[in-house]
Scaffold this motif. Structure first.
Motif, PDB file in Angstrom:
ATOM      1  N   ALA A 159       0.831  -1.206   0.000  1.00 30.93           N
ATOM      2  CA  ALA A 159       0.000   0.000   0.000  1.00 30.93           C
ATOM      3  C   ALA A 159       0.863   1.253   0.000  1.00 30.93           C
ATOM      4  CB  ALA A 159      -0.911   0.009   1.223  1.00 30.93           C
ATOM      5  N   PHE A 160       0.294   2.314  -0.545  1.00 32.08           N
ATOM      6  CA  PHE A 160       0.886   3.645  -0.401  1.00 32.08           C
ATOM      7  C   PHE A 160      -0.252   4.622  -0.138  1.00 32.08           C
ATOM      8  CE2 PHE A 160       2.330   7.807  -1.655  1.00 32.08           C
ATOM      9  CZ  PHE A 160       3.607   7.863  -1.128  1.00 32.08           C
ATOM     10  N   HIS A 161      -0.243   5.217   1.055  1.00 28.40           N
ATOM     11  CA  HIS A 161      -1.313   6.141   1.436  1.00 28.40           C
ATOM     12  C   HIS A 161      -0.816   7.540   1.735  1.00 28.40           C
ATOM     13  CE1 HIS A 161      -4.220   2.924   1.403  1.00 28.40           C
ATOM     14  NE2 HIS A 161      -3.473   2.199   2.232  1.00 28.40           N
ATOM     15  N   GLY A 162       0.492   7.790   1.631  1.00 25.37           N
ATOM     16  CA  GLY A 162       1.010   9.133   1.851  1.00 25.37           C
ATOM     17  C   GLY A 162       2.224   9.134   2.751  1.00 25.37           C
ATOM     18  N   ARG A 163       2.763  10.337   2.982  1.00 28.74           N
ATOM     19  CA  ARG A 163       4.041  10.472   3.685  1.00 28.74           C
ATOM     20  C   ARG A 163       3.960  11.254   4.991  1.00 28.74           C
ATOM     21  NH1 ARG A 163       8.368   9.070   0.116  1.00 28.74           N
ATOM     22  NH2 ARG A 163       7.713   8.898  -2.047  1.00 28.74           N
ATOM     23  N   SER A 164       2.797  11.804   5.348  1.00 32.77           N
ATOM     24  CA  SER A 164       2.676  12.392   6.680  1.00 32.77           C
ATOM     25  C   SER A 164       2.544  11.258   7.686  1.00 32.77           C
ATOM     26  CB  SER A 164       1.484  13.348   6.734  1.00 32.77           C
ATOM     27  OG  SER A 164       0.300  12.670   6.356  1.00 32.77           O
ATOM     28  N   MET A 165       2.631  11.549   8.960  1.00 28.65           N
ATOM     29  CA  MET A 165       2.878  10.482   9.924  1.00 28.65           C
ATOM     30  C   MET A 165       1.744   9.450  10.017  1.00 28.65           C
ATOM     31  SD  MET A 165       5.939  10.789  10.790  1.00 28.65           S
ATOM     32  CE  MET A 165       6.052   9.580  12.097  1.00 28.65           C
ATOM     33  N   GLY A 166       0.502   9.886   9.957  1.00 27.79           N
ATOM     34  CA  GLY A 166      -0.584   8.921  10.000  1.00 27.79           C
ATOM     35  C   GLY A 166      -0.659   8.112   8.719  1.00 27.79           C
ATOM     36  N   SER A 169       2.151   5.714   8.447  1.00 30.64           N
ATOM     37  CA  SER A 169       1.989   4.549   9.315  1.00 30.64           C
ATOM     38  C   SER A 169       1.114   3.485   8.654  1.00 30.64           C
ATOM     39  CB  SER A 169       1.376   4.978  10.658  1.00 30.64           C
ATOM     40  OG  SER A 169       2.225   5.911  11.316  1.00 30.64           O
ATOM     41  N   ALA A 170       0.297   3.900   7.687  1.00 26.20           N
ATOM     42  CA  ALA A 170      -0.535   2.960   6.932  1.00 26.20           C
ATOM     43  C   ALA A 170       0.125   2.526   5.629  1.00 26.20           C
ATOM     44  CB  ALA A 170      -1.893   3.601   6.634  1.00 26.20           C
ATOM     45  N   THR A 171       1.385   2.918   5.445  1.00 21.39           N
ATOM     46  CA  THR A 171       2.139   2.595   4.226  1.00 21.39           C
ATOM     47  C   THR A 171       3.273   1.651   4.606  1.00 21.39           C
ATOM     48  OG1 THR A 171       1.594   4.731   3.235  1.00 21.39           O
ATOM     49  CG2 THR A 171       3.491   3.565   2.327  1.00 21.39           C
ATOM     50  N   PRO A 172       3.056   0.328   4.557  1.00 21.45           N
ATOM     51  CA  PRO A 172       4.021  -0.624   5.124  1.00 21.45           C
ATOM     52  C   PRO A 172       5.220  -0.881   4.217  1.00 21.45           C
ATOM     53  CG  PRO A 172       2.169  -1.799   4.203  1.00 21.45           C
ATOM     54  CD  PRO A 172       1.851  -0.339   4.039  1.00 21.45           C
ATOM     55  N   ASN A 173       6.031   0.140   4.053  1.00 23.07           N
ATOM     56  CA  ASN A 173       7.240   0.034   3.249  1.00 23.07           C
ATOM     57  C   ASN A 173       8.395   0.603   4.068  1.00 23.07           C
ATOM     58  OD1 ASN A 173       9.391   0.559   1.394  1.00 23.07           O
ATOM     59  ND2 ASN A 173       7.950   0.546  -0.307  1.00 23.07           N
ATOM     60  N   LEU A 174       9.336  -0.252   4.433  1.00 20.35           N
ATOM     61  CA  LEU A 174      10.427   0.182   5.309  1.00 20.35           C
ATOM     62  C   LEU A 174      11.241   1.323   4.707  1.00 20.35           C
ATOM     63  CD1 LEU A 174      11.774  -3.185   6.776  1.00 20.35           C
ATOM     64  CD2 LEU A 174      10.502  -1.380   7.963  1.00 20.35           C
ATOM     65  N   PRO A 182       9.779   6.662  15.553  1.00 19.47           N
ATOM     66  CA  PRO A 182       8.612   5.780  15.680  1.00 19.47           C
ATOM     67  C   PRO A 182       7.388   6.354  14.969  1.00 19.47           C
ATOM     68  CG  PRO A 182       8.881   7.046  17.686  1.00 19.47           C
ATOM     69  CD  PRO A 182      10.061   7.381  16.817  1.00 19.47           C
ATOM     70  N   LEU A 183       6.573   5.457  14.456  1.00 25.02           N
ATOM     71  CA  LEU A 183       5.375   5.839  13.743  1.00 25.02           C
ATOM     72  C   LEU A 183       4.194   5.981  14.696  1.00 25.02           C
ATOM     73  CD1 LEU A 183       5.861   3.412  10.740  1.00 25.02           C
ATOM     74  CD2 LEU A 183       6.464   5.835  10.845  1.00 25.02           C
ATOM     75  N   VAL A 184       3.059   6.353  14.155  1.00 23.73           N
ATOM     76  CA  VAL A 184       1.848   6.480  14.970  1.00 23.73           C
ATOM     77  C   VAL A 184       1.413   5.082  15.410  1.00 23.73           C
ATOM     78  CG1 VAL A 184      -0.567   7.215  14.959  1.00 23.73           C
ATOM     79  CG2 VAL A 184       1.152   8.548  13.704  1.00 23.73           C
ATOM     80  N   PRO A 185       1.150   4.867  16.669  1.00 24.54           N
ATOM     81  CA  PRO A 185       0.748   3.526  17.132  1.00 24.54           C
ATOM     82  C   PRO A 185      -0.645   3.158  16.655  1.00 24.54           C
ATOM     83  CG  PRO A 185       0.599   5.116  18.916  1.00 24.54           C
ATOM     84  CD  PRO A 185       1.244   5.835  17.773  1.00 24.54           C
ATOM     85  N   GLY A 186      -0.902   1.848  16.661  1.00 19.14           N
ATOM     86  CA  GLY A 186      -2.243   1.360  16.361  1.00 19.14           C
ATOM     87  C   GLY A 186      -2.453   0.902  14.938  1.00 19.14           C
ATOM     88  N   PHE A 187      -1.389   0.862  14.136  1.00 17.85           N
ATOM     89  CA  PHE A 187      -1.514   0.450  12.743  1.00 17.85           C
ATOM     90  C   PHE A 187      -1.009  -0.980  12.562  1.00 17.85           C
ATOM     91  CE2 PHE A 187      -1.930   4.925  12.484  1.00 17.85           C
ATOM     92  CZ  PHE A 187      -2.611   5.218  11.314  1.00 17.85           C
TER      93      PHE A 187
END
Length: 428
Positions: A159-166, A169-174, A182-187
């Motif tokens: 996925a690619f959902h953007g580059r701001s922190m939230g 965090s939804a873009t699982p690419n190291l 650290p990213l936003v928790p809960g993803f």
């Protein structure tokens, strides 16, 4: 393995000439000055066929006369107000977006609810649209359970959902995430198009599921209809919001106004951006009636989003793209493009692994030592055709929706030549 000299030489060339620009993008040593429809021109007035359209942004191509006139006229009237005041085109643009979703289909009318009760939030980019969607999903979880709300957001591989922190965090690419941890928790993440893997998800912790009905940056992967149905059922079982990110695949790109309209699964929240204003920064989030009624003043905001200039231009785009004959044109040229690319796949099976996509968002995955970035380089060198790469060693094609059949044929003749060069290089 082919050496990517193009990226090194072009990148260094740009750094030397534009030293005050932050070097985040490797760019070829070309400066574009103007364009028309699917054609760009550089400072030497050399022509290039744009098979990229600003990463699926310029749906109507370059220098569309109606877009130009709307910008020219509106710039002489009113450019910015902020959202403290209404403007002439905001409501009209929102209504056009909602009407394009609801249409005349009874199922969709029932899903979205009364058109007047669906609501649109305007922002400035796809990343901002996804940030808003994530926030709205968490707000809905608190409506359902104020004492112990679920806060988890599920996204999917590639996925690619953007580059701001939230959104990041939804873009699982190291590659994108690691420098900013650290990213936003809960993803959390699950494999794309894998129904069985959904059993491993802790659904009681999930308040929102975000996915692209057709992934772009990740390598141009369309979603499987049965996967969407499984997701819809899982979300409904726990009250989670299903968010469709159609930032790259929406607004006519697939041959329908919205990509998910090819199937029977609708989202609770829809995020849009790239083509909305044909190059002016603009994003939007469309909320189903059941969500919209719970979002209150102060829950979110923007200074620039939904201004009179951007929304006026978006009205032009939505009116033109939404016409049945326009969408039929997209289907026609798409069929030709896929026909020619499948023929190349058959001709160069050792080089071309797969052709994927829908409409005019197409991925050509390479194999056998051929590298997508080299394909991109050769298209420019051998035919002045602009394409870009995506994940999984894939060449991404996203031409303007006004591309012609003759332009499709020319581009594919260059792809044929490039594939032959790659085949020869790999064999050395």
């Amino acid at each position: 393995m082919i050496c990517n000299s193009w990226k090194r030489s072009f990148s260094s060339s740009v750094r030397a000439k534009t030293s005050n620009l932050l070097g985040l993008y490797p760019q070829p040593p070309i400066t574009f000055t103007h364009g028309t429809k699917s054609t760009l021109f550089d400072t030497a007035n050399k022509k290039y066929l744009d098979f990229n359209s600003g990463i699926a942004v310029n749906a109507l191509g370059h220098n569309d006369p109606d877009v130009v006139e709307a910008i020219r006229d509106q710039a002489g009237k009113l450019i910015h107000l902020s959202n403290l005041y209404r403007n002439e085109y905001g409501d009209k643009c929102a209504t056009m977006l909602v009407n394009g979703l609801v249409g005349t289909d009874d199922f969709r009318k029932k899903w979205w609810g009364e058109a007047d009760n669906c609501k649109v939030f305007f922002c400035n980019s796809g990343t901002e649209a996804n940030e808003a969607a994530i926030k709205f999903a968490r707000k809905m979880a608190r409506i359902r359970n104020a004492e112990s709300p679920a806060t988890g957001i599920l996204s999917f591989s590639n996925a690619f959902h953007g580059r701001s922190m939230g959104a990041l965090s939804a873009t699982p690419n190291l590659k994108y995430q690691a420098p900013f941890a650290p990213l936003v928790p809960g993803f959390s993440t699950s494999p794309y198009n894998d129904i069985a893997a959904l059993d491993a998800v802790d659904w009681n912790s999930i308040c929102g599921v975000i996915l692209e009905p057709m992934q772009g940056e990740g390598g141009v992967f369309p979603v499987k209809p049965e996967f969407l149905k499984a997701l819809r059922a899982r979300c409904d079982s726990v009250g989670a919001m299903l968010i469709f990110d159609e930032i790259q695949c929406g607004v006519g790109r697939s041959g329908k106004m919205y990509m998910h309209q090819w199937g029977t699964v609708c989202p609770d929240i829809l995020s849009l951006a790239k083509p909305l204003a044909n190059g002016l920064p603009m994003g939007a989030v469309v909320l189903r009636e059941t969500v919209a009624k719970n979002i209150k003043p102060g829950d979110h905001g923007t200074t620039f989003g939904g201004g009179p200039l951007a929304t006026r231009v978006a009205c032009v785009v939505l009116e033109k793209v939404g016409k049945p004959e326009f969408l039929k044109h997209v289907e026609t040229v798409s069929a030709l493009l896929f026909e020619r690319l499948h023929a190349l796949h058959a001709k160069y099976p050792s080089i071309i692994k797969e052709v994927r996509g829908k409409g005019l968002l197409v991925g050509l995955e390479l194999q056998g030592g051929a590298i997508a970035s080299r394909f991109v380089e050769l298209c420019l060198l051998h035919g002045d055709v602009l394409v870009i790469s995506a994940g999984s060693n894939t060449v991404r094609m996203a031409p303007p929706l006004v591309i012609t059949e003759d332009e499709i044929k020319y581009a594919c003749s260059i792809f044929d030549k490039v594939a032959g060069v790659l085949e020869a290089e790999v064999k050395k």
